[in-house]
Design an enzyme around this catalytic site. Structure first.
Site, PDB file in Angstrom:
ATOM      1  N   ASP A   3       0.627  -1.282   0.044  1.00  0.00           N
ATOM      2  CA  ASP A   3       0.136   0.026  -0.063  1.00  0.00           C
ATOM      3  C   ASP A   3       0.805   1.369   0.027  1.00  0.00           C
ATOM      4  O   ASP A   3       0.621   2.116  -0.540  1.00  0.00           O
ATOM      5  CB  ASP A   3      -0.994   0.125   1.114  1.00  0.00           C
ATOM      6  CG  ASP A   3      -0.241  -0.194   2.440  1.00  0.00           C
ATOM      7  OD1 ASP A   3       0.771  -0.827   2.591  1.00  0.00           O
ATOM      8  OD2 ASP A   3      -0.728   0.313   3.355  1.00  0.00           O
ATOM      9  N   TRP A  30     -11.858  -5.676  -1.820  1.00  0.00           N
ATOM     10  CA  TRP A  30     -10.281  -6.131  -1.511  1.00  0.00           C
ATOM     11  C   TRP A  30     -10.059  -7.590  -1.786  1.00  0.00           C
ATOM     12  O   TRP A  30      -9.303  -8.076  -2.774  1.00  0.00           O
ATOM     13  CB  TRP A  30     -10.100  -5.800  -0.064  1.00  0.00           C
ATOM     14  CG  TRP A  30      -9.427  -4.553   0.328  1.00  0.00           C
ATOM     15  CD1 TRP A  30      -8.429  -4.531   0.858  1.00  0.00           C
ATOM     16  CD2 TRP A  30     -10.107  -3.373   0.104  1.00  0.00           C
ATOM     17  NE1 TRP A  30      -8.223  -3.094   0.997  1.00  0.00           N
ATOM     18  CE2 TRP A  30      -9.368  -2.454   0.372  1.00  0.00           C
ATOM     19  CE3 TRP A  30     -11.275  -3.027  -0.436  1.00  0.00           C
ATOM     20  CZ2 TRP A  30      -9.509  -0.917   0.373  1.00  0.00           C
ATOM     21  CZ3 TRP A  30     -11.525  -1.438  -0.611  1.00  0.00           C
ATOM     22  CH2 TRP A  30     -10.711  -0.512   0.136  1.00  0.00           C
ATOM     23  N   ASP A  36      -5.888  -2.494  -2.828  1.00  0.00           N
ATOM     24  CA  ASP A  36      -4.995  -1.487  -3.404  1.00  0.00           C
ATOM     25  C   ASP A  36      -4.487  -2.076  -4.895  1.00  0.00           C
ATOM     26  O   ASP A  36      -4.302  -1.616  -5.999  1.00  0.00           O
ATOM     27  CB  ASP A  36      -3.793  -1.087  -2.721  1.00  0.00           C
ATOM     28  CG  ASP A  36      -4.095  -0.238  -1.501  1.00  0.00           C
ATOM     29  OD1 ASP A  36      -5.127  -1.156  -0.687  1.00  0.00           O
ATOM     30  OD2 ASP A  36      -3.881   0.680  -0.945  1.00  0.00           O
ATOM     31  N   GLU A  73      -2.289   8.993  -0.829  1.00  0.00           N
ATOM     32  CA  GLU A  73      -3.250   8.094  -0.540  1.00  0.00           C
ATOM     33  C   GLU A  73      -4.597   8.963  -0.551  1.00  0.00           C
ATOM     34  O   GLU A  73      -5.666   7.962  -0.766  1.00  0.00           O
ATOM     35  CB  GLU A  73      -3.041   7.903   1.019  1.00  0.00           C
ATOM     36  CG  GLU A  73      -3.964   7.069   1.853  1.00  0.00           C
ATOM     37  CD  GLU A  73      -3.417   6.422   2.998  1.00  0.00           C
ATOM     38  OE1 GLU A  73      -2.669   7.231   3.653  1.00  0.00           O
ATOM     39  OE2 GLU A  73      -3.837   5.293   3.508  1.00  0.00           O
ATOM     40  N   HIS A  93       0.975   6.209  -2.227  1.00  0.00           N
ATOM     41  CA  HIS A  93       0.111   5.227  -2.498  1.00  0.00           C
ATOM     42  C   HIS A  93      -0.249   4.915  -3.745  1.00  0.00           C
ATOM     43  O   HIS A  93      -0.813   6.219  -4.417  1.00  0.00           O
ATOM     44  CB  HIS A  93      -1.296   5.565  -1.878  1.00  0.00           C
ATOM     45  CG  HIS A  93      -1.587   4.680  -0.414  1.00  0.00           C
ATOM     46  ND1 HIS A  93      -0.649   4.870   0.580  1.00  0.00           N
ATOM     47  CD2 HIS A  93      -2.629   3.847  -0.005  1.00  0.00           C
ATOM     48  CE1 HIS A  93      -1.183   4.122   1.675  1.00  0.00           C
ATOM     49  NE2 HIS A  93      -2.244   3.559   1.199  1.00  0.00           N
ATOM     50  N   ARG A 105       5.325   4.313   6.033  1.00  0.00           N
ATOM     51  CA  ARG A 105       4.775   4.289   7.675  1.00  0.00           C
ATOM     52  C   ARG A 105       4.859   2.729   8.058  1.00  0.00           C
ATOM     53  O   ARG A 105       5.401   1.944   7.392  1.00  0.00           O
ATOM     54  CB  ARG A 105       3.549   4.714   7.677  1.00  0.00           C
ATOM     55  CG  ARG A 105       2.530   4.177   7.134  1.00  0.00           C
ATOM     56  CD  ARG A 105       1.157   4.821   7.441  1.00  0.00           C
ATOM     57  NE  ARG A 105      -0.108   4.146   6.592  1.00  0.00           N
ATOM     58  CZ  ARG A 105      -1.048   4.567   5.895  1.00  0.00           C
ATOM     59  NH1 ARG A 105      -1.113   5.911   5.645  1.00  0.00           N
ATOM     60  NH2 ARG A 105      -1.754   3.740   5.084  1.00  0.00           N
ATOM     61  N   ASP A 106       4.377   2.464   9.125  1.00  0.00           N
ATOM     62  CA  ASP A 106       4.300   1.194   9.839  1.00  0.00           C
ATOM     63  C   ASP A 106       3.421   0.399   9.089  1.00  0.00           C
ATOM     64  O   ASP A 106       2.532  -0.170   9.838  1.00  0.00           O
ATOM     65  CB  ASP A 106       4.086   1.374  11.363  1.00  0.00           C
ATOM     66  CG  ASP A 106       2.911   2.266  11.661  1.00  0.00           C
ATOM     67  OD1 ASP A 106       2.371   2.979  10.583  1.00  0.00           O
ATOM     68  OD2 ASP A 106       2.521   2.191  12.812  1.00  0.00           O
ATOM     69  N   GLU A 107       3.441   0.251   7.796  1.00  0.00           N
ATOM     70  CA  GLU A 107       2.574  -0.713   7.169  1.00  0.00           C
ATOM     71  C   GLU A 107       3.254  -1.627   6.145  1.00  0.00           C
ATOM     72  O   GLU A 107       3.471  -2.637   6.447  1.00  0.00           O
ATOM     73  CB  GLU A 107       1.204   0.217   6.727  1.00  0.00           C
ATOM     74  CG  GLU A 107      -0.107  -0.559   6.588  1.00  0.00           C
ATOM     75  CD  GLU A 107      -1.211   0.406   6.704  1.00  0.00           C
ATOM     76  OE1 GLU A 107      -1.225   1.376   7.256  1.00  0.00           O
ATOM     77  OE2 GLU A 107      -2.290  -0.130   6.355  1.00  0.00           O
TER      78      GLU A 107
END
Ligand code: BGC
Length: 842
Positions: A442, A507, A455, A719, A740, A446-448
């Site tokens: 995605d 998704w 996506d 994003e 994103h 960041r913490d992802e």
């Protein structure tokens, strides 16, 4: 001149380490003549002098994915392939290639997993073996993998040029091994050789996921490697990782993907002790399936900034995924910290709040000599760096931003008369480069950085214009199938480290939409065959949720994620009824499954899913479209999905279209759509007679719009439409990435409608060139390298003169639709120029 331009095996040039029983051959051809078609081909595969397959002379104009059909391929063997073709002019061409099989079976990995008991400490182990050669080396290979991410080196030289091996798969089921050709690195017979495998935590053991928790797959790193040397005199040497290896720690002290890398050039190696063998299954080992992650571009800083807060910042001019490599001469022990950020705030200060728990800081400790610092096991999403700790003189040139991503072949180009649209195209491309890092992520900062299925699904078609994504998605879709369960459907993220949750519409549909997209673009039926059960399981999963009417009306959904028309009480889910969306995607996925069943000749399934589809459509109409043709969820996305997925009766379409147009008009022709509506917005307008309105929405420059982000200085896709508000304040949702790719899905419309490159038959065997000019753009020049070769559409429309230059690859046919014409001109391969005066405007 007629010639073969590229000859590939399984989408790759001269691959090694291929574990495919029946590899497929593809080639492209060019000719100076027009209307060229292959008449015959013949492929012969040899194991040295032994012929293992002769296709015979095949009369066919197919030159893509021809399947090997010879005797059983043996492991670790190089096969030579010869190709001869002739065309309809009687001209001949030939080409040679080769491929080398890999282990073919995990039992051929003659090695043990090894690990080290670091007693709870978190060092980065270097597993080491020294060895000597017996005589001149003819061929040497290393087959290696790790629990963690690893780097191989031979006598301190990096082996290969890839990063983050073995890649990210659902490790408990599938772990890739990589094959390295080290022949050239073993040229000196008398030398002592040292083979190092450095293993960092990576996705396996590192801190990762929404909770930033460690040990997602296991609590210790390990490695496995098998070395095989063939000597010129015919002798063979082989050895693998086992308990005789030793283990050290080196200058890479710690490394985490969210937290950066710590390299200390002042320390020397310490021995960690003997290694232990580790009883992790070898059955999970599979050969590398996609292209590996590599450094594909390097940037020098364009500006040095001292911010109002006094931070020393370098701007690299492009938001990207990767790391900084630097060459520094600083006093011994100098501690340099490099922080990373995507943006500066309104005041011009370094902004890292949107990175949440990620703390992307690389720390370099200098030796006093000239040091080269290049991280190995971490990556950051950044355009700016803040540097702390420098003592002696330094310059901007000492720092290089290295962009890393899966090294896919670039296949698309798009430029036009509007420079802001050209920047948008670059931003879409950079969204893809930054987020196609072994899996479709995605975001990279960041913490992802997770493989969010939604996506990937919305962007897959655009992605396949810009780069060849066949192998990338082949690999990831296999993980999706493994992670999918009958009970909980397709997980939100693949590989799934978020644990079990119920699936969500739009998704989970990655399970059907992406394989189908791959089939259309590359004509690759094998992807459909591999994914068929997964596609079916997804539809059956939704079916199990339909109680009463054949609709999906329960559970949690992300809906039209981050749309601007917000659902009451939510700042993330758009206003479009989530169960309406869920049912619309249910119908769409079922229709794709039905089409897939037809392609794979599964008659019974094709009938079954056609009937299911009809029931869904009937129930959808009952529930969501009134007798007089009013849509119950009259949002932009509601109308778009209904029209685009063809869910309404013919008689009701005009009213729904009118509702969409009126909705846009109410927003002064601005979009308010989120993740699920945006990809189809312009396409729906164009296909329903509102192409100029699509153009207007597309070319809007004020908020919210694509070009608004360009005006605000974006170099990647954001994003959110409001990641930066018109007052230059950031959206403060805590979910605000500047990288994103989802809204980059407009790229599909740019290629298909503005440039007019559209397929009629899978693999673009037959396609259309049908440019649809819009007010505000006077020319477009786009190309797409299909599996048959380059397709180009270049048009100009000025002062009533319309001109069009096109290229059609050998073995394909194109319908050329000149503007205002009623029927197409049919052409075969070649380059063509059309030019005429038209009295009509666009
Ligand atoms: C991700 C999205 C993802 C979404 C699901 C976010 O945190 O960044 O892109 O699809 O969660 O809701």
């Amino acid at each position: 001149m007629f010639r073969i331009t590229e000859f590939k095996v399984e989408y790759r040039k001269v691959p090694i380490g291929l574990d495919i029983d029946k590899p497929r051959f593809s080639w492209t051809m060019t000719s100076s003549k027009q209307e060229v078609k292959q008449q015959e081909y013949r492929i012969r595969v040899r194991d040295q002098a032994r012929l293992v397959w002769d296709s015979g002379i095949c009369q066919s104009d197919v030159s893509h994915l021809i399947e090997y059909d010879g005797s059983c391929l043996e492991p670790l063997k190089s096969y030579q392939v010869s190709l001869e073709v002739s065309n309809n002019y009687g001209e001949k061409a030939s080409s040679l290639s080769s491929f080398e099989t890999g282990l073919m079976d995990y039992r051929n990995m003659k090695a043990d997993w090894i690990t080290v008991n670091s007693k709870g400490r978190d060092e980065i182990p270097i597993f080491r073996k020294t060895f000597k050669l017996k005589s001149e080396v003819a061929k040497a290979r290393i087959y290696a993998s790790a629990l963690g991410v690893y780097e191989l080196s031979l006598n301190d030289n990096k082996v290969g040029d890839s990063y983050f091996a073995p890649g990210w798969t659902c490790y408990h089921h599938r772990i890739q091994y990589q094959t390295y050709d080290v022949t050239e690195m073993l040229k000196e017979t008398s030398k002592d050789y040292k083979l190092d495998i450095t293993v960092a935590n990576g996705w396996y053991k590192g801190i990762f996921g929404l909770e930033s928790s460690p040990n997602n797959y296991g609590d210790r790193v390990a490695s496995i490697a098998y070395v095989r040397v063939e000597y010129a005199d015919g002798g063979i040497d082989e050895f693998g990782t086992d308990s005789s290896w030793s283990c050290f720690t080196g200058q890479t002290v710690t490394s985490e993907m969210y937290l950066g890398e710590h390299i200390d050039k002042t320390i020397s190696e310490t021995e960690l002790g003997k290694v232990e063998t580790y009883s992790y299954p070898k059955t999970v080992l599979i050969a590398q399936e996609n292209e590996q992650v590599k450094i594909t571009k390097r940037f020098k800083a364009i500006e040095k900034i001292v911010t109002p807060k006094g931070e020393t910042v370098l701007d690299f001019g492009q938001n990207l995924t990767g790391f900084i490599s630097c060459v520094l001469k600083q006093p011994k022990g100098t501690r340099i910290t490099i922080k990373h950020a995507e943006v500066l705030d309104k005041e011009g200060n370094f902004y890292t709040e949107n990175l949440r728990a990620a703390k992307p800081e690389d720390v370099f400790i200098c030796s006093g000599e000239e040091d080269v610092f290049t991280p190995k096991f971490t990556f950051h999403g950044f355009r700016y760096i803040a540097i702390e700790g420098l003592i002696d003189a330094w310059g901007m040139k000492d720092f290089t931003a290295c962009a890393l991503h899966t090294d896919m072949e670039e296949t698309g180009t798009f430029t036009c008369s509007n420079t802001k649209v050209n920047r948008l195209q670059q931003n879409i491309e950079w969204g893809q480069r930054s987020n196609f890092l072994d899996i479709p992520t995605d975001c990279p900062q960041r913490d992802e950085r997770l493989g969010w299925t939604g996506d990937a699904q919305v962007f897959a078609r655009t992605a396949a214009f810009n780069f060849n994504t066949a192998l990338f998605f082949t690999k990831w879709l296999k993980d999706l199938a493994v992670e999918q369960t009958r009970k909980s459907g397709v997980p939100y993220v693949v590989p799934n480290i978020l644990g079990e949750a119920d699936a969500a519409t739009g998704w989970g549909d990655a399970a059907t939409i992406i394989p189908w997209t791959m089939y259309l673009v590359y004509g690759d039926k094998r992807i459909l065959e591999h994914q068929y059960e997964s596609m079916k399981n997804w539809v059956e999963y939704i079916h199990s949720k339909a109680q009463g009417p054949e609709l999906w009306q329960q559970g949690f959904h992300f809906g039209d994620w981050v749309a601007l028309d917000k659902e009451e009480g939510s700042d993330r889910v758009g206003a479009t009824d989530v169960y309406f969306i869920a049912s619309a995607f249910y119908a769409y996925s079922t229709s794709l499954l039905m089409e897939t069943a037809k392609v794979l000749n599964k008659e019974e399934d094709a009938t079954k899913y056609r009937q299911l589809y009809q029931r869904i459509i009937a129930d959808f109409r009952d529930e969501y479209i009134t007798k007089k043709g009013r849509l119950v969820s009259e949002t932009q996305t509601g109308c778009i999905l209904t029209l685009n997925f063809d869910l309404a009766e013919e008689k009701d379409r005009p009213r729904i279209l009118k509702a969409l147009v009126e909705n846009l008009n109410r927003h002064d022709n601005h979009l308010v759509t989120g993740f699920l509506g945006t990809p189809y917005l312009c396409q729906t307008l164009t296909e329903n007679g509102y192409h100029q309105l699509a153009g207007e929405v597309f070319l809007k420059e004020d908020y919210p719009s694509w070009l608004y982000t360009v005006n605000m200085g974006a170099t990647t896709m954001w994003e959110r439409w409001n990641s930066i508000n018109p007052d230059r304040n950031f959206d403060e949702s805590g979910m605000n990435s500047f990288n994103h790719y989802a809204y980059g899905a407009i790229g599909d419309w740019m290629y298909q409608k503005l440039a007019g490159i559209r397929l009629i038959e899978p693999a673009y065997k037959r396609f259309m060139i049908k440019p649809e000019p819009i007010h505000g753009i006077t020319w477009v020049d786009a190309s797409f390298t299909s599996v048959y070769g380059i397709i180009r559409s270049k048009w100009r429309f000025e002062k009533n003169i319309f001109s069009l230059d096109i290229e059609v690859p050998v073995n394909t046919e194109a319908e050329i639709w000149l503007i205002h014409s009623e029927k197409p001109v049919l052409v075969g391969s070649g380059s063509y120029h059309f030019e005429f005066v038209t009295g009509q405007s666009i």
